[in-house]
Scaffold this motif. Structure first.
Motif, PDB file in Angstrom:
ATOM      1  N   SER A 160       0.851  -1.187   0.000  1.00  0.00           N
ATOM      2  CA  SER A 160       0.000   0.000   0.000  1.00  0.00           C
ATOM      3  C   SER A 160       0.888   1.239   0.000  1.00  0.00           C
ATOM      4  CB  SER A 160      -0.941   0.024   1.200  1.00  0.00           C
ATOM      5  OG  SER A 160      -0.243   0.376   2.386  1.00  0.00           O
ATOM      6  N   LEU A 161       0.466   2.247  -0.724  1.00  0.00           N
ATOM      7  CA  LEU A 161       1.210   3.509  -0.787  1.00  0.00           C
ATOM      8  C   LEU A 161       0.195   4.633  -0.632  1.00  0.00           C
ATOM      9  CD1 LEU A 161       4.019   4.423  -3.316  1.00  0.00           C
ATOM     10  CD2 LEU A 161       2.204   6.054  -2.779  1.00  0.00           C
ATOM     11  N   HIS A 162       0.344   5.409   0.426  1.00  0.00           N
ATOM     12  CA  HIS A 162      -0.634   6.455   0.727  1.00  0.00           C
ATOM     13  C   HIS A 162      -0.012   7.830   0.557  1.00  0.00           C
ATOM     14  CE1 HIS A 162      -3.059   8.883   3.860  1.00  0.00           C
ATOM     15  NE2 HIS A 162      -3.787   8.779   2.763  1.00  0.00           N
ATOM     16  N   ILE A 163      -0.665   8.655  -0.247  1.00  0.00           N
ATOM     17  CA  ILE A 163      -0.242  10.043  -0.429  1.00  0.00           C
ATOM     18  C   ILE A 163      -1.329  10.949   0.112  1.00  0.00           C
ATOM     19  CG2 ILE A 163       0.352  11.837  -2.102  1.00  0.00           C
ATOM     20  CD1 ILE A 163       1.640   9.746  -3.832  1.00  0.00           C
ATOM     21  N   ARG A 164      -1.019  11.645   1.182  1.00  0.00           N
ATOM     22  CA  ARG A 164      -1.980  12.539   1.817  1.00  0.00           C
ATOM     23  C   ARG A 164      -1.793  13.955   1.281  1.00  0.00           C
ATOM     24  NH1 ARG A 164      -4.611  13.383   6.883  1.00  0.00           N
ATOM     25  NH2 ARG A 164      -5.755  15.342   6.654  1.00  0.00           N
ATOM     26  N   PRO A 200       6.930  -6.692  -6.446  1.00  0.00           N
ATOM     27  CA  PRO A 200       5.940  -5.914  -5.688  1.00  0.00           C
ATOM     28  C   PRO A 200       4.837  -5.368  -6.600  1.00  0.00           C
ATOM     29  CG  PRO A 200       7.896  -4.595  -6.085  1.00  0.00           C
ATOM     30  CD  PRO A 200       8.222  -5.968  -6.565  1.00  0.00           C
ATOM     31  N   SER A 201       3.647  -5.307  -6.071  1.00  0.00           N
ATOM     32  CA  SER A 201       2.517  -4.650  -6.738  1.00  0.00           C
ATOM     33  C   SER A 201       2.037  -3.539  -5.822  1.00  0.00           C
ATOM     34  CB  SER A 201       1.384  -5.645  -7.010  1.00  0.00           C
ATOM     35  OG  SER A 201       1.770  -6.615  -7.959  1.00  0.00           O
ATOM     36  N   PHE A 202       1.888  -2.341  -6.366  1.00  0.00           N
ATOM     37  CA  PHE A 202       1.570  -1.183  -5.537  1.00  0.00           C
ATOM     38  C   PHE A 202       0.087  -0.815  -5.651  1.00  0.00           C
ATOM     39  CE2 PHE A 202       6.086  -1.086  -6.040  1.00  0.00           C
ATOM     40  CZ  PHE A 202       6.548  -0.639  -4.813  1.00  0.00           C
ATOM     41  N   PHE A 203      -0.506  -0.561  -4.498  1.00  0.00           N
ATOM     42  CA  PHE A 203      -1.900  -0.141  -4.414  1.00  0.00           C
ATOM     43  C   PHE A 203      -1.898   1.252  -3.793  1.00  0.00           C
ATOM     44  CE2 PHE A 203      -1.789  -4.643  -4.726  1.00  0.00           C
ATOM     45  CZ  PHE A 203      -2.907  -4.985  -5.486  1.00  0.00           C
ATOM     46  N   VAL A 204      -2.302   2.231  -4.585  1.00  0.00           N
ATOM     47  CA  VAL A 204      -2.126   3.630  -4.206  1.00  0.00           C
ATOM     48  C   VAL A 204      -3.437   4.205  -3.691  1.00  0.00           C
ATOM     49  CG1 VAL A 204      -1.451   5.920  -5.006  1.00  0.00           C
ATOM     50  CG2 VAL A 204      -0.275   3.884  -5.896  1.00  0.00           C
ATOM     51  N   PHE A 205      -3.342   4.834  -2.526  1.00  0.00           N
ATOM     52  CA  PHE A 205      -4.484   5.473  -1.877  1.00  0.00           C
ATOM     53  C   PHE A 205      -4.175   6.956  -1.705  1.00  0.00           C
ATOM     54  CE2 PHE A 205      -4.146   1.098  -0.598  1.00  0.00           C
ATOM     55  CZ  PHE A 205      -5.446   0.618  -0.521  1.00  0.00           C
ATOM     56  N   SER A 206      -5.170   7.791  -1.927  1.00  0.00           N
ATOM     57  CA  SER A 206      -4.959   9.226  -1.745  1.00  0.00           C
ATOM     58  C   SER A 206      -6.291   9.947  -1.701  1.00  0.00           C
ATOM     59  CB  SER A 206      -4.107   9.789  -2.900  1.00  0.00           C
ATOM     60  OG  SER A 206      -3.923  11.183  -2.747  1.00  0.00           O
ATOM     61  N   ASP A 207      -6.297  11.114  -1.043  1.00  0.00           N
ATOM     62  CA  ASP A 207      -7.475  11.977  -1.065  1.00  0.00           C
ATOM     63  C   ASP A 207      -7.385  12.965  -2.231  1.00  0.00           C
ATOM     64  OD1 ASP A 207      -5.374  13.399  -0.044  1.00  0.00           O
ATOM     65  OD2 ASP A 207      -6.345  13.939   1.846  1.00  0.00           O
ATOM     66  N   ASP A 208      -6.390  12.770  -3.099  1.00  0.00           N
ATOM     67  CA  ASP A 208      -6.247  13.569  -4.325  1.00  0.00           C
ATOM     68  C   ASP A 208      -5.695  12.653  -5.404  1.00  0.00           C
ATOM     69  OD1 ASP A 208      -5.967  15.503  -6.245  1.00  0.00           O
ATOM     70  OD2 ASP A 208      -4.681  16.830  -5.044  1.00  0.00           O
ATOM     71  N   LYS A 244       0.689  -6.659   2.203  1.00  0.00           N
ATOM     72  CA  LYS A 244       1.799  -7.257   2.950  1.00  0.00           C
ATOM     73  C   LYS A 244       2.759  -6.200   3.471  1.00  0.00           C
ATOM     74  CE  LYS A 244       1.849 -11.860   0.805  1.00  0.00           C
ATOM     75  NZ  LYS A 244       0.634 -11.733  -0.027  1.00  0.00           N
ATOM     76  N   HIS A 245       2.870  -5.087   2.750  1.00  0.00           N
ATOM     77  CA  HIS A 245       3.805  -4.034   3.119  1.00  0.00           C
ATOM     78  C   HIS A 245       3.115  -2.680   2.953  1.00  0.00           C
ATOM     79  CE1 HIS A 245       6.723  -7.308   2.725  1.00  0.00           C
ATOM     80  NE2 HIS A 245       6.211  -7.533   1.517  1.00  0.00           N
ATOM     81  N   ASN A 246       3.651  -1.670   3.623  1.00  0.00           N
ATOM     82  CA  ASN A 246       2.998  -0.360   3.618  1.00  0.00           C
ATOM     83  C   ASN A 246       4.016   0.764   3.505  1.00  0.00           C
ATOM     84  OD1 ASN A 246       1.671  -2.205   5.977  1.00  0.00           O
ATOM     85  ND2 ASN A 246       0.079  -1.335   4.690  1.00  0.00           N
ATOM     86  N   ILE A 247       3.715   1.712   2.641  1.00  0.00           N
ATOM     87  CA  ILE A 247       4.436   2.987   2.581  1.00  0.00           C
ATOM     88  C   ILE A 247       3.437   4.045   3.025  1.00  0.00           C
ATOM     89  CG2 ILE A 247       5.639   4.667   1.131  1.00  0.00           C
ATOM     90  CD1 ILE A 247       6.365   2.360  -0.758  1.00  0.00           C
ATOM     91  N   ILE A 248       3.671   4.619   4.186  1.00  0.00           N
ATOM     92  CA  ILE A 248       2.678   5.534   4.739  1.00  0.00           C
ATOM     93  C   ILE A 248       3.087   6.989   4.527  1.00  0.00           C
ATOM     94  CG2 ILE A 248       2.126   3.773   6.465  1.00  0.00           C
ATOM     95  CD1 ILE A 248       3.351   5.602   8.597  1.00  0.00           C
ATOM     96  N   ALA A 249       2.113   7.863   4.597  1.00  0.00           N
ATOM     97  CA  ALA A 249       2.350   9.308   4.562  1.00  0.00           C
ATOM     98  C   ALA A 249       2.534   9.793   5.995  1.00  0.00           C
ATOM     99  CB  ALA A 249       1.173  10.013   3.891  1.00  0.00           C
ATOM    100  N   ASN A 250       2.762  11.089   6.159  1.00  0.00           N
ATOM    101  CA  ASN A 250       2.782  11.676   7.510  1.00  0.00           C
ATOM    102  C   ASN A 250       1.336  11.875   7.939  1.00  0.00           C
ATOM    103  OD1 ASN A 250       2.505  13.672   5.485  1.00  0.00           O
ATOM    104  ND2 ASN A 250       3.193  15.294   6.874  1.00  0.00           N
TER     105      ASN A 250
END
Length: 293
Positions: A160-164, A200-208, A244-250
């Motif tokens: 997971s990759l989250h961009i806030r 790796p396969s990336f799943f991107v989450f964002s409010d923009d 399985k893995h996470n890249i988080i935002a602040n």
């Protein structure tokens, strides 16, 4: 009995609940939640609502009389005055405790207290981790597109990759306090993980998500999760936790997506810079086995 004031978005509310629940378990005390902040939302803040009703908790809510009993004379004073007095050691009422900073404070574990703060340290509740994860797991069944995506996530080396962005960009107060993690941070995190895991396969989450689609360019399989509405944040968080893995935002939102991740070999990447103000100590925010870049 203890009372915890809830405020902020979903991630903040989860920290506040987890903190209060840990204190209640440690002291075998009844926990009640104060929702008054949502009724008197400061104009400078982003509009928020109570969001814990989708989780496996059975909350009790404090009445105005109960809150006033704990806060004593502070219930009649401006918030900034009460906070200042509490932070310098002057207390009113039976027990009114305002958080003094972002570091873990073991002295807060006490019964018959009203707690106000963000409590953003895993150390408050890590001793009760299994209870907290169980209670802050969504009780609603996975359906539709989320069910399809959850199956895909669990079939691959999902990250997971989250961009806030959102109010971190549009709200002057939030922007000056939080700031936005730069794309360079995400590229470093992607490069780091690509050396730790295969395919790796990336799943991107964002409010923009529109901005992210235009600006984030990576060479690995990528899925932009853009089907859940603004009031379905818990669905995005559940999908993050299944990766399985996470890249988080602040952001406390993706922090919880990573904390709820039960994969034993997970890699969690967090930004070194959490607030614009570098003097704010966030050393107790990120678990020791997470990587800060």
């Amino acid at each position: 009995m203890i009372i915890v004031k809830l405020m902020g978005g979903l991630g903040n509310q989860m920290f506040q609940y987890a903190f209060g629940r840990a204190v209640s378990l440690a002291k075998q005390a009844e926990l009640k939640l104060d929702l008054s902040w949502f009724e008197n939302l400061p104009l400078k803040d982003t509009v928020r609502v109570y969001e814990l009703d989708t989780f496996n908790i059975d909350p009790l809510f404090a009445t105005a009389d109960e809150v006033n009993k704990f806060k004593g004379i502070c219930s009649a004073l401006p918030k900034r005055v009460c906070n200042l007095l509490s932070k310098i050691g002057i207390s009113f009422g039976s027990a009114y405790f305002v958080e003094k900073g972002y570091r873990y404070d073991p002295k807060v574990f006490q019964d018959n207290t009203y707690f106000e703060g963000f409590w953003q340290s895993y150390r408050y509740f890590d001793s009760f981790k299994e209870d907290i994860i169980k209670e802050l797991t969504c009780k609603l069944p996975v359906e539709g597109k989320n069910k399809e995506l959850s199956a895909y996530i669990q079939s691959c080396e999902a990250v997971s990759l989250h961009i806030r962005r959102g109010d971190y960009v549009s709200n002057t107060h939030a922007s000056s306090f939080h700031g936005v993690s730069p794309l360079d941070y995400y590229y470093k995190a992607i490069d780091f993980l690509s050396q730790q895991i295969e395919q790796p396969s990336f799943f991107v989450f964002s409010d923009d998500i529109a901005w992210v689609k235009e600006n984030l360019k990576i060479e690995y399989p990528i899925t932009f999760v853009d089907h859940n509405s603004a009031n379905q944040g818990f669905e995005d968080m559940r999908l993050m936790s299944l990766c399985k893995h996470n890249i988080i935002a602040n952001s406390t939102f993706s922090w919880w997506g990573a904390y709820l991740n039960r994969y034993e070999k997970k890699n969690v990447i967090a930004p070194q810079k959490w607030f614009n103000d570098s003097s704010i100590d966030t050393s107790d925010l990120i678990p020791d086995d997470w990587i800060r870049l």
